[in-house]
Design an enzyme around this catalytic site. Sequence first.
Site, PDB file in Angstrom:
ATOM      1  N   HIS A 152     100.794 -58.133  12.150  1.00 38.72           N
ATOM      2  CA  HIS A 152     101.158 -57.103  11.337  1.00 38.72           C
ATOM      3  C   HIS A 152     101.505 -57.380   9.555  1.00 38.72           C
ATOM      4  O   HIS A 152     101.709 -56.670   8.861  1.00 38.72           O
ATOM      5  CB  HIS A 152     102.904 -56.850  11.522  1.00 38.72           C
ATOM      6  CG  HIS A 152     103.970 -55.923  11.121  1.00 38.72           C
ATOM      7  ND1 HIS A 152     104.960 -55.325  11.820  1.00 38.72           N
ATOM      8  CD2 HIS A 152     103.837 -55.755   9.807  1.00 38.72           C
ATOM      9  CE1 HIS A 152     105.008 -54.645  10.771  1.00 38.72           C
ATOM     10  NE2 HIS A 152     104.819 -54.259   9.648  1.00 38.72           N
ATOM     11  N   GLU A 201     102.080 -54.587   3.331  1.00 40.32           N
ATOM     12  CA  GLU A 201     102.554 -56.280   3.557  1.00 40.32           C
ATOM     13  C   GLU A 201     102.212 -56.994   2.318  1.00 40.32           C
ATOM     14  O   GLU A 201     102.631 -57.737   1.774  1.00 40.32           O
ATOM     15  CB  GLU A 201     100.728 -56.213   4.416  1.00 40.32           C
ATOM     16  CG  GLU A 201     101.644 -55.495   6.488  1.00 40.32           C
ATOM     17  CD  GLU A 201     103.396 -55.481   6.177  1.00 40.32           C
ATOM     18  OE1 GLU A 201     103.672 -56.915   5.901  1.00 40.32           O
ATOM     19  OE2 GLU A 201     103.983 -53.983   6.533  1.00 40.32           O
ATOM     20  N   HIS A 244     105.463 -57.783   0.816  1.00 38.60           N
ATOM     21  CA  HIS A 244     105.206 -59.068   1.082  1.00 38.60           C
ATOM     22  C   HIS A 244     104.807 -60.204   0.266  1.00 38.60           C
ATOM     23  O   HIS A 244     105.147 -61.676  -0.301  1.00 38.60           O
ATOM     24  CB  HIS A 244     105.261 -59.625   2.444  1.00 38.60           C
ATOM     25  CG  HIS A 244     105.911 -58.906   3.576  1.00 38.60           C
ATOM     26  ND1 HIS A 244     107.687 -59.037   3.326  1.00 38.60           N
ATOM     27  CD2 HIS A 244     105.872 -57.292   4.462  1.00 38.60           C
ATOM     28  CE1 HIS A 244     108.238 -58.340   4.378  1.00 38.60           C
ATOM     29  NE2 HIS A 244     107.429 -57.393   4.642  1.00 38.60           N
TER      30      HIS A 244
HETATM   31  P1  5GP Z   1     112.547 -53.792  11.246  1.00 37.32           P
HETATM   32  O1  5GP Z   1     113.865 -53.222  10.471  1.00 37.32           O
HETATM   33  O2  5GP Z   1     111.838 -52.756  11.828  1.00 37.32           O
HETATM   34  O3  5GP Z   1     112.498 -54.450  12.279  1.00 37.32           O
HETATM   35  O4  5GP Z   1     111.585 -54.066   9.500  1.00 37.32           O
HETATM   36  C1  5GP Z   1     111.203 -53.134   8.889  1.00 37.32           C
HETATM   37  C2  5GP Z   1     110.471 -54.427   7.861  1.00 37.32           C
HETATM   38  O5  5GP Z   1     111.845 -54.706   7.553  1.00 37.32           O
HETATM   39  C3  5GP Z   1     109.590 -54.690   8.848  1.00 37.32           C
HETATM   40  O6  5GP Z   1     108.300 -54.442   8.875  1.00 37.32           O
HETATM   41  C4  5GP Z   1     109.496 -56.282   7.704  1.00 37.32           C
HETATM   42  O7  5GP Z   1     108.530 -55.618   6.558  1.00 37.32           O
HETATM   43  C5  5GP Z   1     110.901 -55.991   7.269  1.00 37.32           C
HETATM   44  N1  5GP Z   1     111.779 -57.102   7.750  1.00 37.32           N
HETATM   45  C6  5GP Z   1     112.328 -57.274   9.153  1.00 37.32           C
HETATM   46  N2  5GP Z   1     113.107 -58.287   9.035  1.00 37.32           N
HETATM   47  C7  5GP Z   1     112.720 -59.298   8.265  1.00 37.32           C
HETATM   48  C8  5GP Z   1     112.394 -60.950   7.977  1.00 37.32           C
HETATM   49  O8  5GP Z   1     113.212 -61.196   9.292  1.00 37.32           O
HETATM   50  N3  5GP Z   1     111.578 -61.388   7.000  1.00 37.32           N
HETATM   51  C9  5GP Z   1     111.302 -60.610   6.672  1.00 37.32           C
HETATM   52  N4  5GP Z   1     110.374 -61.166   5.048  1.00 37.32           N
HETATM   53  N5  5GP Z   1     110.872 -59.321   6.462  1.00 37.32           N
HETATM   54  C10 5GP Z   1     111.335 -58.818   7.176  1.00 37.32           C
HETATM   55  P1  5GP Z   2     107.404 -52.675   7.204  1.00 35.77           P
HETATM   56  O1  5GP Z   2     107.712 -52.562   8.758  1.00 35.77           O
HETATM   57  O2  5GP Z   2     106.444 -54.140   7.322  1.00 35.77           O
HETATM   58  O3  5GP Z   2     107.962 -52.684   6.428  1.00 35.77           O
HETATM   59  O4  5GP Z   2     106.685 -51.799   7.248  1.00 35.77           O
HETATM   60  C1  5GP Z   2     105.522 -50.840   7.675  1.00 35.77           C
HETATM   61  C2  5GP Z   2     104.638 -49.858   7.093  1.00 35.77           C
HETATM   62  O5  5GP Z   2     103.566 -50.108   7.408  1.00 35.77           O
HETATM   63  C3  5GP Z   2     105.159 -48.513   7.807  1.00 35.77           C
HETATM   64  O6  5GP Z   2     105.325 -48.611   5.939  1.00 35.77           O
HETATM   65  C4  5GP Z   2     104.090 -47.638   8.648  1.00 35.77           C
HETATM   66  O7  5GP Z   2     104.130 -46.701   8.707  1.00 35.77           O
HETATM   67  C5  5GP Z   2     103.149 -48.853   8.223  1.00 35.77           C
HETATM   68  N1  5GP Z   2     102.409 -49.311   9.626  1.00 35.77           N
HETATM   69  C6  5GP Z   2     100.557 -48.751   8.496  1.00 35.77           C
HETATM   70  N2  5GP Z   2      99.798 -48.915  10.086  1.00 35.77           N
HETATM   71  C7  5GP Z   2     101.740 -49.606  10.656  1.00 35.77           C
HETATM   72  C8  5GP Z   2     100.679 -50.697  12.093  1.00 35.77           C
HETATM   73  O8  5GP Z   2      99.897 -50.417  12.432  1.00 35.77           O
HETATM   74  N3  5GP Z   2     102.084 -50.846  12.702  1.00 35.77           N
HETATM   75  C9  5GP Z   2     103.482 -50.486  11.382  1.00 35.77           C
HETATM   76  N4  5GP Z   2     104.034 -52.008  12.261  1.00 35.77           N
HETATM   77  N5  5GP Z   2     103.504 -50.574  10.959  1.00 35.77           N
HETATM   78  C10 5GP Z   2     102.223 -49.876  10.355  1.00 35.77           C
END
Ligand code: 5GP
Ligand code: 5GP
Length: 229
Positions: free
Chosen positions: A64, A118, A122
């Site tokens: 991811h 990503e 990040h």
């Molecule tokens: P979710 O709210 O689904 O847990 O996270 C959404 C997105 O927020 C993740 O895919 C990631 O990009 C970012 N994120 C969530 N938790 C963390 C964390 O503890 N550290 C970092 N660096 N990013 C995070």
């Molecule tokens: P994060 O949660 O890392 O901030 O963001 C994930 C982003 O990448 C979302 O906008 C999601 O739609 C896109 N994405 C594309 N492919 C994938 C996948 O295979 N897994 C996840 N978790 N996110 C994906």
Amino acid sequence: MKLLQASVCLISLVLVLPSIFAASSSEDFDFFYFVQQWPGSYCDTQKSCCYPTSGKPAADFGIHGLWPNYKDGTYPSNCDDTKPFDSSTISDLVSSMKRNWPTLACPSGSGEAFWEHEWEKHGTCSQSVINQHEYFQTSLGLKQKTNLLGALTKAGINPDGNSYSLESIRGSIKASTGFTPWIECNRDGSGNSQLYQVYLCVDRSASGLIECPVFPHGKCGAQIEFPSF
Ligand code: 5GP
Ligand code: 5GP
């Protein structure tokens, strides 16, 4: 005399300032989370998924992201819009990325949009340590090194739709990698808690795994499903 004092002052300021900036830029994050997702658990939710344009990925964990983090649990994001994702810098890695970092979001794509997201969210925050090519190469290396599916199957934990104890999942990954993972769950279409993502921690120079300074929040059940893909 006053002039001499003033110029000594100015010179010391000029000498000291850059080291203040150097210190703050070397403290711009503390460690990384390396996050891998189980495709079966991305796809069997109510939202469902779309296979990448290159076809159904292997039944294996996929990358991811590699996420810089602070020890207090917060994290920097979108750090540098002057360094957009540039696929030409990673052309040697793209075929491995398609296999190891496949996208499952809809609509179907090649993966570029996921990798771009990503990197921009990040990766741009890790540039004091690694450049864009190193960001992706390091992640691919970590995936291979951690071999999560190997760790689980060696302990008799298979993606067969059965439930396994969270303790046994954690324990098998710790036994194989040497480090304690954090497990994130989501829910399948019927509402069962299942193994979705595995977090391992990496030192701030991106050279190897470490014990996590802090874990994310969230909860799995004591028994969780490991769906097939
Ligand atoms: P979710 O709210 O689904 O847990 O996270 C959404 C997105 O927020 C993740 O895919 C990631 O990009 C970012 N994120 C969530 N938790 C963390 C964390 O503890 N550290 C970092 N660096 N990013 C995070
Ligand atoms: P994060 O949660 O890392 O901030 O963001 C994930 C982003 O990448 C979302 O906008 C999601 O739609 C896109 N994405 C594309 N492919 C994938 C996948 O295979 N897994 C996840 N978790 N996110 C994906």
